[in-house]
Design an enzyme around this catalytic site. Structure first.
Site, PDB file in Angstrom:
ATOM      1  N   GLN A 122      18.554  59.811 -30.661  1.00 41.20           N
ATOM      2  CA  GLN A 122      18.460  58.553 -29.934  1.00 41.20           C
ATOM      3  C   GLN A 122      16.986  58.189 -29.765  1.00 41.20           C
ATOM      4  O   GLN A 122      16.248  58.889 -29.068  1.00 41.20           O
ATOM      5  CB  GLN A 122      19.112  58.749 -28.564  1.00 41.20           C
ATOM      6  CG  GLN A 122      19.369  57.478 -27.808  1.00 41.20           C
ATOM      7  CD  GLN A 122      19.862  57.789 -26.400  1.00 41.20           C
ATOM      8  OE1 GLN A 122      19.183  58.433 -25.614  1.00 41.20           O
ATOM      9  NE2 GLN A 122      21.044  57.321 -26.079  1.00 41.20           N
ATOM     10  N   GLY A 123      16.556  57.119 -30.437  1.00 40.45           N
ATOM     11  CA  GLY A 123      15.150  56.724 -30.371  1.00 40.45           C
ATOM     12  C   GLY A 123      14.921  55.652 -29.326  1.00 40.45           C
ATOM     13  O   GLY A 123      14.915  54.455 -29.621  1.00 40.45           O
ATOM     14  N   SER A 125      12.773  56.412 -25.882  1.00 35.57           N
ATOM     15  CA  SER A 125      11.484  56.561 -25.189  1.00 35.57           C
ATOM     16  C   SER A 125      10.308  56.443 -26.151  1.00 35.57           C
ATOM     17  O   SER A 125      10.425  56.754 -27.335  1.00 35.57           O
ATOM     18  CB  SER A 125      11.407  57.923 -24.506  1.00 35.57           C
ATOM     19  OG  SER A 125      12.389  58.025 -23.517  1.00 35.57           O
ATOM     20  N   SER A 162      15.516  63.942 -28.851  1.00 36.42           N
ATOM     21  CA  SER A 162      16.190  65.240 -28.965  1.00 36.42           C
ATOM     22  C   SER A 162      16.709  65.435 -30.378  1.00 36.42           C
ATOM     23  O   SER A 162      17.363  64.544 -30.934  1.00 36.42           O
ATOM     24  CB  SER A 162      17.377  65.312 -28.005  1.00 36.42           C
ATOM     25  OG  SER A 162      16.928  65.290 -26.681  1.00 36.42           O
ATOM     26  N   GLU A 245      26.878  58.717 -19.933  1.00 38.93           N
ATOM     27  CA  GLU A 245      25.854  59.694 -19.576  1.00 38.93           C
ATOM     28  C   GLU A 245      26.052  60.181 -18.145  1.00 38.93           C
ATOM     29  O   GLU A 245      25.903  61.359 -17.838  1.00 38.93           O
ATOM     30  CB  GLU A 245      24.475  59.041 -19.724  1.00 38.93           C
ATOM     31  CG  GLU A 245      23.329  59.989 -19.501  1.00 38.93           C
ATOM     32  CD  GLU A 245      21.978  59.307 -19.688  1.00 38.93           C
ATOM     33  OE1 GLU A 245      21.887  58.369 -20.494  1.00 38.93           O
ATOM     34  OE2 GLU A 245      21.029  59.716 -19.007  1.00 38.93           O
ATOM     35  N   GLU A 364      12.664  59.515  -8.748  1.00 37.44           N
ATOM     36  CA  GLU A 364      12.009  58.422  -8.015  1.00 37.44           C
ATOM     37  C   GLU A 364      12.617  57.077  -8.417  1.00 37.44           C
ATOM     38  O   GLU A 364      12.884  56.223  -7.568  1.00 37.44           O
ATOM     39  CB  GLU A 364      10.497  58.426  -8.289  1.00 37.44           C
ATOM     40  CG  GLU A 364       9.742  59.546  -7.577  1.00 37.44           C
ATOM     41  CD  GLU A 364      10.082  60.930  -8.117  1.00 37.44           C
ATOM     42  OE1 GLU A 364      10.357  61.052  -9.326  1.00 37.44           O
ATOM     43  OE2 GLU A 364      10.103  61.885  -7.317  1.00 37.44           O
TER      44      GLU A 364
END
Lengths: 381, 318
Positions: A122-123, A125, A162, A245, A364
């Site tokens: 999964q591209g 980030s 990943s 997810e 956060e």
């Protein structure tokens, strides 16, 4: 199929086929070993017909509630047959193809993922795009007007991808609008990783495992029919993953954490001090499991999952760290000094657990979402 | 009970308890709404709704007596009070000593008016004694939360106890823990709402303090804890038993502490005075935490069980 029937039949089958499924590498195993094990387990489960449950028939599945595949993943995790973090990547990849790819493409490729024939990554980030996904910059340019383009040229960089070094395909988010267009100018593609111009550089994490990689795209040609969803509709594709997810992946992770706490309980002498630490981790896990079960039920009943799953995310991260903190405190030296296979496992997993409050949206960011969307704290009076 | 009926009852009970005369126990209000009939017919909804309402309003009523009496297999009645274990204990409060029943424990306001006191006896010879009110010495507790109307009770009674099945006391403790956990949940919801309202109204540096991320994250943590408790309570009823009830009470204890601390910090000076209602909820949850064992005690006890059995039970499945 009823989930209780499914569970009892599955467990009987897993018991009967344990030899065939059990890891064949010398523990603790390398990442290569773990990936090979996962693919072998998927292939055995696929041949026996288990992998297809819970997936739509249009992509080669056998239908039924998605909870069936959640149950399968959790059972695999609870028996330590495959790494749940790797195994549950299915949940953030296959639904994207199933819901957004041209039907013929989805029907062709999803079975390859489920059967262990292929690995996908999964591209999402990028180096400058962590929590703020809408700022991504990896650019896709059409060969002519976007509406009639036959191919797109991709240039840019992804990171934290990943298993990229093992992957045949990538679900890729690209910038197709101006940078200022933020989430309105993103388009998703399904890219073959052997396309010229793609290079993969594995990243070794602090536990020594190169699970993630940097992926570089240098004038990579992607056919227009590999677009997932609509032009500039990539944000919807990215967001559509969230419910899976935050439900199925979490339930599998939870099953795995129970297994790890069980290993602690197996190894630790009885004492009041140990009881306090074990009890604390158990209470965390139970509250998380209770919350996650409600989330699975809501999704299965057709509910939409949204901001409230940030609560699940905070709970799963907290519980995961509580379990590994318990392991480190109760198994002195296991993380720091033990060079046996068990020590290697605790060390790797303890270190990886520190990322639980970082990946998938930091704690956060989750608290921001909870404060703004659930508690309405940003609204003017 | 279908969801619409449940919602209606929730509103009815919530309003009735919230609008009850300040300082007056809500027993009569609840009796008029048919509390004991509800408890007999729909124990889950009745317990959840009534105890959450009491917690949310910061009200008191002697309804834990009914829950525990019913769990012991008896007919709840306004004349029957129950002797609860001392603070931070869940052992049966009494013991049989020859031909006498001796006990020390806590009771609700019902002990002052009721005619009969139920005393569970532990030890090698578990039993359940019905003791006349006159055999009990009672003293009101001021303590941290005088409005909670607790009594310290000592019993020394010439008489025998009827045999009590070994599991009966465990079931009674579980029922009590579920009820108290609901009451704590109700109080936590109110504490968060008080802090949230304050944060949105209170302005400093030219804007509501709710806009500051440091404030937002504290309140977010409070909501996370409350939602975890609510989910744990659902499980405590879906899979009723001593373990899920102990877990709910353990989660209630840690939730009360987290929510109390975060909300107190956000309410700051305002929440530090008795002019603001926050202190009542803080004190109430601190006191309730000790009924049938504190969250900390239960956490250790659960850990001990896991280590003794060498097993981590998952308890719920999809």
């Amino acid at each position: 199929m009823d989930i209780a029937d499914f569970r009892s039949q599955l467990h009987a089958w897993l018991d009967a086929n344990h030899e065939q499924l059990a890891p064949r590498y010398e523990p603790p195993g390398t990442l290569d070993d773990h990936v090979a094990q996962m693919q072998r387990v998927k292939s055995v489960l696929y041949d026996a017909g288990w992998m297809q449950w819970g997936w739509p028939e249009r992509v080669g599945g056998r239908g039924g509630s998605p909870m069936l595949r959640t149950e399968l993943g959790a059972s695999i995790a609870a028996r330590d047959l495959a790494d749940p973090g790797l195994f549950s990547l299915l949940e953030v990849l296959a639904p994207t193809l199933s819901d957004f790819a041209p039907p013929a493409l989805a029907a062709d490729v999803v079975p390859r993922l489920l059967s262990g024939e292929e690995i996908w990554c999964q591209g999402f980030s990028e180096p400058a795009t962590g929590s703020d996904l809408a700022s991504l910059a990896c650019r896709a340019v059409p060969d002519r007007e976007p509406e009639t383009a036959s191919r797109w040229i991709v240039t840019g960089q992804k990171v934290w991808t990943s298993l990229a070094q093992y992957s045949q395909r990538c679900v890729l988010l690209t910038r197709t609008g101006t940078t200022e267009s933020r989430h309105r100018g993103i388009t998703a593609f399904f890219v073959d990783m052997d396309t010229p111009g793609i290079s993969v550089v594995p990243l070794e994490m602090l536990n020594g495992v190169p699970e993630f990689a940097e992926v570089f795209f240098d004038d990579v040609v992607v056919p227009a029919d590999r677009m997932l969803g609509e032009l500039n509709g990539g944000w919807a594709v990215a967001m559509s993953i969230l419910p899976y997810e935050r439900s199925s992946c979490f339930w599998q992770r939870i099953a795995f954490l129970y297994r790890r706490l069980q290993m602690v309980v197996d190894a630790v002498p009885e004492s009041d001090g140990a009881a306090a630490i074990v009890g604390d981790a158990f209470v965390h896990l139970h509250a998380l499991r209770a919350r996650s079960r409600a989330t699975q039920y809501r999704l299965a009943a057709g509910g939409t999952l949204g901001a409230e799953t940030s609560i699940d995310k905070v709970l799963v991260a907290t519980a995961e760290q509580a379990v590994y903190d318990a392991a480190r405190r109760l198994l002195p030296g296991a993380v720091e000094l033990d060079d046996s296979a068990a020590g290697e496992m605790w060390r790797n997993e303890y270190l990886f657990s520190r990322a639980a409050t970082i990946y998938g949206g930091t704690s956060e960011v989750q608290r921001n979402v909870i404060a703004r969307r659930l508690l309405d704290l940003d609204a003017p009076e | 009970m279908d969801p619409a009926e449940r919602a209606l009852l929730e509103t009815t009970v919530g309003d009735a308890v919230a609008n009850a005369e300040p300082g007056v126990p809500a027993d009569n209000v609840l009796a008029r709404l048919g509390w004991r009939e509800m408890l007999a017919a729909e124990p889950r909804d009745a317990t959840a709704i009534v105890f959450e309402a009491l917690g949310a309003a910061g009200a008191t009523a002697s309804v834990l007596d009914d829950v525990v009496a019913a769990a012991l297999g008896l007919q709840p009645s306004e004349d029957v009070a129950v002797l609860f274990p001392p603070f931070a204990s869940w052992e049966p409060p009494g013991r049989q000593d020859g031909s006498r029943v001796c006990a020390t424990g806590l009771a609700t306001g019902r002990v002052a008016a009721g005619t009969e006191l139920l005393v569970a006896c532990g030890g090698t010879d578990p039993g359940l004694a019905s003791v006349p009110r006159s055999a009990a010495r009672i003293a009101p507790v001021r303590g941290l939360d005088p409005d909670g109307r607790s009594y310290l009770v000592e019993v020394d009674h010439e008489g025998a106890a009827a045999p009590l099945a070994p599991d009966a006391w465990l079931a009674a403790v579980a029922a009590g823990r579920r009820a108290i956990a609901h009451q704590i949940a109700g109080a936590c919801h109110t504490m968060l709402e008080l802090a949230r309202t304050h944060a949105r109204e209170r302005e400093q540096f030219g804007r509501p303090v709710a806009r500051f991320q440091a404030v937002q994250h504290r309140l977010a943590d409070a909501l996370v804890a409350i939602e975890a408790l609510d989910a744990t309570l659902v499980v405590a009823w879906d899979e009723p038993g001593p373990t899920t009830a102990a877990l709910a009470k353990a989660v209630a204890g840690r939730t009360a502490r987290a929510v109390g601390a975060q909300c107190q910090q956000i309410l700051a000076g305002t929440g530090f005075t008795t002019e603001h209602p926050f202190h009542r909820f803080l004190k109430r949850t601190m006191t309730l935490d000790g009924i049938f064992g504190t969250g900390d005690q239960l956490t250790v006890a659960l850990g001990r069980e896991l280590l003794a059995a060498r097993r981590v039970p998952t308890l719920i499945e999809l």
